[in-house]
Write an enzyme that holds these catalytic residues in place. Structure first.
Site, PDB file in Angstrom:
ATOM      1  CD1 TRP A 147      -2.501   1.639   0.405  1.00  0.00           C
ATOM      2  CD2 TRP A 147      -2.866   1.352   2.352  1.00  0.00           C
ATOM      3  NE1 TRP A 147      -3.587   2.313   0.642  1.00  0.00           N
ATOM      4  CE2 TRP A 147      -3.901   2.109   1.791  1.00  0.00           C
ATOM      5  CE3 TRP A 147      -2.970   1.033   3.689  1.00  0.00           C
ATOM      6  CZ2 TRP A 147      -4.611   2.978   2.924  1.00  0.00           C
ATOM      7  CZ3 TRP A 147      -3.737   1.399   4.644  1.00  0.00           C
ATOM      8  CH2 TRP A 147      -4.734   2.313   4.204  1.00  0.00           C
ATOM      9  CG  HIS A 178      10.982  -6.211   3.678  1.00  0.00           C
ATOM     10  ND1 HIS A 178       9.914  -5.397   3.974  1.00  0.00           N
ATOM     11  CD2 HIS A 178      10.214  -7.027   2.563  1.00  0.00           C
ATOM     12  CE1 HIS A 178       8.760  -5.643   3.208  1.00  0.00           C
ATOM     13  NE2 HIS A 178       8.838  -6.857   2.356  1.00  0.00           N
ATOM     14  NE  ARG A 185      -1.615  -5.145   9.510  1.00  0.00           N
ATOM     15  CZ  ARG A 185      -2.217  -5.963   8.630  1.00  0.00           C
ATOM     16  NH1 ARG A 185      -1.366  -6.631   7.868  1.00  0.00           N
ATOM     17  NH2 ARG A 185      -3.386  -6.073   8.581  1.00  0.00           N
ATOM     18  CE1 TYR A 232      -2.408  -2.206   5.970  1.00  0.00           C
ATOM     19  CE2 TYR A 232      -3.604  -2.816   7.824  1.00  0.00           C
ATOM     20  CZ  TYR A 232      -3.525  -2.940   6.601  1.00  0.00           C
ATOM     21  OH  TYR A 232      -4.202  -3.700   5.792  1.00  0.00           O
ATOM     22  CE  LYS A 256     -10.297 -12.200   7.084  1.00  0.00           C
ATOM     23  NZ  LYS A 256     -11.014 -12.590   8.352  1.00  0.00           N
ATOM     24  N   GLY A 257      -7.072  -6.988   4.509  1.00  0.00           N
ATOM     25  CA  GLY A 257      -6.771  -5.378   4.470  1.00  0.00           C
ATOM     26  C   GLY A 257      -7.476  -5.031   5.781  1.00  0.00           C
TER      27      GLY A 257
HETATM   28  N1  LIG Z   1      -3.905  -0.975  -0.543  1.00  0.00           N
HETATM   29  C1  LIG Z   1      -4.059  -1.959   0.572  1.00  0.00           C
HETATM   30  N2  LIG Z   1      -4.593  -1.158   1.511  1.00  0.00           N
HETATM   31  C2  LIG Z   1      -4.851  -1.712   2.691  1.00  0.00           C
HETATM   32  N3  LIG Z   1      -4.217  -2.940   2.889  1.00  0.00           N
HETATM   33  C3  LIG Z   1      -3.386  -3.592   2.123  1.00  0.00           C
HETATM   34  C4  LIG Z   1      -3.326  -3.151   0.612  1.00  0.00           C
HETATM   35  N4  LIG Z   1      -2.587  -3.984  -0.095  1.00  0.00           N
HETATM   36  C5  LIG Z   1      -2.016  -4.958   0.716  1.00  0.00           C
HETATM   37  N5  LIG Z   1      -2.573  -4.583   1.999  1.00  0.00           N
HETATM   38  C6  LIG Z   1      -2.649  -5.710   3.081  1.00  0.00           C
HETATM   39  O1  LIG Z   1      -1.068  -5.411   3.600  1.00  0.00           O
HETATM   40  C7  LIG Z   1      -1.020  -6.779   4.149  1.00  0.00           C
HETATM   41  C8  LIG Z   1       0.409  -7.083   3.237  1.00  0.00           C
HETATM   42  O2  LIG Z   1       1.241  -6.446   3.768  1.00  0.00           O
HETATM   43  P1  LIG Z   1       2.766  -5.968   3.065  1.00  0.00           P
HETATM   44  O3  LIG Z   1       2.256  -5.139   1.692  1.00  0.00           O
HETATM   45  O4  LIG Z   1       3.613  -5.215   3.864  1.00  0.00           O
HETATM   46  O5  LIG Z   1       3.553  -7.224   2.363  1.00  0.00           O
HETATM   47  S1  LIG Z   1       4.776  -7.413   1.793  1.00  0.00           S
HETATM   48  O6  LIG Z   1       5.641  -7.234   3.095  1.00  0.00           O
HETATM   49  O7  LIG Z   1       4.908  -6.427   0.850  1.00  0.00           O
HETATM   50  O8  LIG Z   1       4.826  -8.867   1.486  1.00  0.00           O
HETATM   51  C9  LIG Z   1      -2.069  -7.786   3.768  1.00  0.00           C
HETATM   52  O9  LIG Z   1      -2.716  -7.932   5.077  1.00  0.00           O
HETATM   53  P2  LIG Z   1      -3.556  -8.990   5.637  1.00  0.00           P
HETATM   54  O10 LIG Z   1      -4.708  -8.671   4.627  1.00  0.00           O
HETATM   55  O11 LIG Z   1      -4.060  -8.776   7.047  1.00  0.00           O
HETATM   56  O12 LIG Z   1      -2.961 -10.187   5.224  1.00  0.00           O
HETATM   57  C10 LIG Z   1      -2.812  -7.026   2.843  1.00  0.00           C
HETATM   58  O13 LIG Z   1      -4.230  -7.459   2.416  1.00  0.00           O
END
Ligand SMILES: Nc1ncnc2c1ncn2[C@@H]1O[C@H](COP(=O)(O)OS(=O)(=O)O)[C@@H](OP(=O)(O)O)[C@H]1O
Length: 337
Positions: free
Chosen positions: A75, A133, A155, A223, A292-293
């Site tokens: 995100w 990271h 987060r 987050y 799930k976000g």
């Molecule tokens: N646009 C947007 N808005 C809100 N949330 C989002 C978005 N994109 C990714 N996600 C959620 O972020 C979680 C993935 O984390 P990362 O993006 O840090 O993953 S990674 O480290 O790049 O692999 C993962 O969280 P969880 O759903 O809890 O597993 C994603 O669903």
């Protein structure tokens, strides 16, 4: 025997040999962890990390997006990229419609371990948007010393762990394996700091300490706060990146366009439509980064005792630092935001 130039190991061979000599942890199979400079790291990223530490030349104009895995990296990359390049790209045919945010912002510690990705970053024009990271302690010295800007997203640890466990399940499936690590086992490893990128608490505190010691250098985002107020987060991001929204942009709704473009629902739908494999290493698919976000999914995975234990560790580690990774008050989902 005399050493000729041919018989000397290249840096790459040297790095590969070094990786195989490091302490190994296989509890997170098929991801192998190695302890490097005091931090457990995914083996995939180690040669890339060593290359970055040795060769990367930071510039004061760089903007580094840093995060512990599964804390909102995808995100943040989307928002920062869309904000920085908004003059160049119209929303109707934006690169984010066809590219995953990870393809728009290069990773410093690139998985391939080749120097190609580093040289691509090296030749990019200013200001460069780069992601990592790596914990602060493992960053290349040139980044630590050059004063470039850092944007960190953190987060709540329980939700981070749950997100990681699901992501790990996708890695296992995508690599054609069948055994997913039991959640309880990953919980123990998480508590013991045996995770890719090491301890979540040390990771967050490394960047937090830099923020307190070097005022103005680090923008710290949470987050959960981004979900509650995405427009507020975007405004801070744009100001920090040195490209605040103008009166005219506000009038015609540019920030709202960016928030919508980068929203969970929009990016996930685009990713599902594409359903293709992407870096790192072609292991993950475009949709793997969206689940799930939401805030508070830990309730579906952690027992009250487990939650209590993690909260205790968080409270102890962060005590006296001024930083909180508190339980969110409301359970916002990315779909609502
Ligand atoms: N646009 C947007 N808005 C809100 N949330 C989002 C978005 N994109 C990714 N996600 C959620 O972020 C979680 C993935 O984390 P990362 O993006 O840090 O993953 S990674 O480290 O790049 O692999 C993962 O969280 P969880 O759903 O809890 O597993 C994603 O669903």
């Amino acid at each position: 025997m005399e050493n000729t130039e041919e018989s000397l190991p290249t840096d790459q061979e040297f790095h590969h040999d070094l990786v195989s000599s490091l302490p190994l942890e296989e509890g997170m199979s098929p991801v192998r962890l190695r302890k490097y400079q005091g931090v457990w790291m995914s083996e995939y990223f180690l040669v890339g990390t060593m290359n970055a530490q040795r060769y990367f030349k930071a510039r004061p104009t760089d903007i580094l997006l840093a995060s512990y895995p599964k804390c909102g990296t995808t995100w943040l990359k989307a928002l920062a990229f869309a904000t920085m390049t908004r003059i160049r790209h119209s929303f109707a045919c934006h690169p984010l419609h066809r590219l995953n945010p990870h393809e728009c912002v290069p990773l410093l510690d690139e998985i391939s371990g080749s120097l190609e990705s580093l040289s691509e970053i090296d030749t990019a024009s200013d200001p460069r948007l780069i992601s990592t990271h790596l914990p602060f302690s493992l960053l290349p010295e040139s980044i630590k010393g050059c004063g470039c800007r850092l944007i960190y997203v953190c987060r709540e640890p329980k939700d981070t762990l749950v997100s990681r466990w699901h992501y790990h399940g996708k890695i296992v499936t995508n690599m054609g394996k069948s055994e997913v690590i039991p959640f309880e086992k990953m919980f123990d490893m998480f508590c013991d700091d045996i995770m890719p990128s090491g301890s979540i608490w040390e990771h967050v505190l490394g960047y937090w300490n830099e923020k307190t010691q070097t005022p103005g250098r680090v923008l710290f985002l949470k987050y959960e706060e981004m979900l509650e107020d995405p427009m507020g987060a975007l405004t801070r991001l744009a100001e920090f990146m040195g490209c605040p929204f103008t009166e005219e942009e506000l009038r015609v709704g540019v920030p709202a366009e960016i928030v919508n473009l980068c929203s969970f629902g929009n990016l996930r739908d685009l990713a599902v439509q594409q359903n293709r494999r992407i870096s790192p290493g072609g292991i993950m698919t475009t949709e793997s980064y969206y689940r799930k976000g939401a805030v508070g999914d830990w309730r579906n995975h952690l027992s009250p005792e487990m939650a209590e234990k993690l909260d205790q560790i968080t409270a102890t580690k962060l005590q006296g630092t001024g930083l909180t990774l508190e339980r969110p008050v409301s359970e916002t989902t990315a779909m609502d935001a």
